[in-house]
Scaffold this active site. Structure first.
Site, mmCIF file in Angstrom:
data_model
loop_
_atom_site.group_PDB
_atom_site.id
_atom_site.type_symbol
_atom_site.label_atom_id
_atom_site.label_comp_id
_atom_site.label_asym_id
_atom_site.label_seq_id
_atom_site.Cartn_x
_atom_site.Cartn_y
_atom_site.Cartn_z
ATOM 1 N N ARG A 1 51.057 52.461 40.435
ATOM 2 C CA ARG A 1 50.147 52.176 39.317
ATOM 3 C C ARG A 1 48.975 51.297 39.735
ATOM 4 O O ARG A 1 48.048 51.082 38.953
ATOM 5 C CB ARG A 1 50.925 51.528 38.165
ATOM 6 C CG ARG A 1 52.064 52.423 37.664
ATOM 7 C CD ARG A 1 52.745 51.873 36.444
ATOM 8 N NE ARG A 1 51.866 51.943 35.283
ATOM 9 C CZ ARG A 1 52.244 51.560 34.056
ATOM 10 N NH1 ARG A 1 53.447 51.078 33.858
ATOM 11 N NH2 ARG A 1 51.409 51.649 33.047
ATOM 12 N N PRO B 1 58.391 43.844 37.948
ATOM 13 C CA PRO B 1 59.260 42.906 38.663
ATOM 14 C C PRO B 1 59.065 41.485 38.147
ATOM 15 O O PRO B 1 57.938 41.031 37.949
ATOM 16 C CB PRO B 1 58.786 43.033 40.114
ATOM 17 C CG PRO B 1 58.196 44.403 40.197
ATOM 18 C CD PRO B 1 57.559 44.633 38.856
ATOM 19 N N GLU B 2 60.170 40.798 37.885
ATOM 20 C CA GLU B 2 60.106 39.418 37.415
ATOM 21 C C GLU B 2 60.467 38.490 38.568
ATOM 22 O O GLU B 2 60.687 38.928 39.696
ATOM 23 C CB GLU B 2 61.026 39.242 36.209
ATOM 24 C CG GLU B 2 60.583 40.081 35.021
ATOM 25 C CD GLU B 2 61.213 39.634 33.704
ATOM 26 O OE1 GLU B 2 61.666 38.493 33.623
ATOM 27 O OE2 GLU B 2 61.245 40.443 32.769
ATOM 28 N N HIS C 1 51.010 56.711 47.655
ATOM 29 C CA HIS C 1 50.944 55.354 47.095
ATOM 30 C C HIS C 1 51.294 54.254 48.106
ATOM 31 O O HIS C 1 51.433 53.103 47.721
ATOM 32 C CB HIS C 1 51.814 55.200 45.847
ATOM 33 C CG HIS C 1 51.559 56.234 44.798
ATOM 34 N ND1 HIS C 1 50.301 56.458 44.275
ATOM 35 C CD2 HIS C 1 52.409 57.102 44.183
ATOM 36 C CE1 HIS C 1 50.384 57.432 43.369
ATOM 37 N NE2 HIS C 1 51.631 57.836 43.302
ATOM 38 N N LYS D 1 54.573 22.827 18.082
ATOM 39 C CA LYS D 1 54.234 24.202 18.420
ATOM 40 C C LYS D 1 54.770 25.162 17.355
ATOM 41 O O LYS D 1 55.947 25.136 17.013
ATOM 42 C CB LYS D 1 54.824 24.587 19.779
ATOM 43 C CG LYS D 1 54.223 23.849 20.965
ATOM 44 C CD LYS D 1 52.849 24.384 21.295
ATOM 45 C CE LYS D 1 52.332 23.758 22.588
ATOM 46 N NZ LYS D 1 50.971 24.209 22.919
#
Length: 271
Positions: free
Chosen positions: A110, A2-3, A91, A152
């Protein structure tokens, strides 16, 4: 994983059910998450939930005893608001049970997620230290990218995914924002012009805001707190589309690994 938009959608989904409610107890069925769930989390019992906030991809449940429950969904975590009597399934590791008979349930196959307890008076968690600004605030602007990118040599995609630069620009949305900006993700950050950083800044804001509006991206494990999937995946321009025609110019989308992440771009539209 998930972002930021998915985490923000989760926050928006659970906040109305939690804020103003009192925690009656916390059930920990399995404390073996990314970091062990601390026993001190039981001290949350009896506290009112004042607010559910987000910092980067961490959810912060602010309590009336001045403590904070810190949640992270890891790679496969999901949150559900359910009647507390709902039988747990595999879970379902943690329930934050409320006095009104509902609970916030964390399911994480997980176990890379986290549930931590920051006690009153504790210094802010090291996990939240040294984070850059939130991308959808005025604190994140083109000048920040221009200044921090000087000299950079790192690829611009990795640069904008650095949480010290700006939080929450994960792999999916970095790919999409760079496509919208016409910038090759392999280009060195220090070789991107100020004008292009202005375009990129707006693209980052637009792609994240759009994803939040559409309910987060459905990729593998993520669904919203009400069980409905997000819909932004239907609108992806380059992510996961290797070999498919670019939606703008019909050139086949290419992929390359940058910083151990799959990266997708149009060789014609991005330079």
């Amino acid at each position: 994983m998930p972002e930021l938009p998915e985490v923000e959608v989760s926050r928006l989904g659970i906040a109305p059910h939690l804020e103003g409610q009192t925690i009656s107890r916390v059930i920990v069925r399995d404390a073996r998450l990314r970091w062990p769930v601390p026993e001190t989390i039981q001290q949350a019992s009896g506290s009112e939930i004042l607010a559910v906030n987000r910092r980067a991809k961490y959810l912060l449940i602010q309590l009336s005893n001045q403590a904070v429950i810190v949640l992270h969904l890891g790679m496969s975590g999901k949150l559900r608001v359910l009647p507390a009597t709902t039988p747990p399934v595999k879970h379902d590791h943690i329930d934050i049970v409320l006095a009104n008979g509902i609970c916030l349930r964390l399911n994480d196959p997980r176990r890379f997620g986290a549930c931590l307890y920051q006690q009153p008076g504790d210094a802010p968690s090291k996990l939240l230290a040294n984070l850059g600004p939130e991308p959808l605030t005025e604190d994140f602007d083109a000048q920040r990218l221009i200044t921090l990118s000087k000299g950079k040599q790192v690829a611009v995609k990795n640069f904008i995914m650095d949480n010290a630069v700006v939080v929450g620009v994960g792999n999916i949305y970095a790919n999409e924002a760079l496509f919208m900006s016409g910038i090759d993700p392999r280009r060195k950050a220090g070789r991107v012009s100020a004008k292009r950083y202005e375009v990129l800044t707006e693209a980052i804001k637009q792609v994240l805001a759009k994803a939040i509006r559409q309910g987060g991206t459905t990729l593998k494990d993520f669904t919203q707190s009400d069980g409905n999937p997000g819909y932004f995946a239907q609108s992806l321009n380059v992510y996961g589309r290797t070999g498919e025609p670019c939606l703008t110019c019909e050139t086949p989308i290419k992929s390359v690994v940058i910083g151990q992440r799959n990266t997708f771009y149009c060789p014609t539209c991005q330079s």
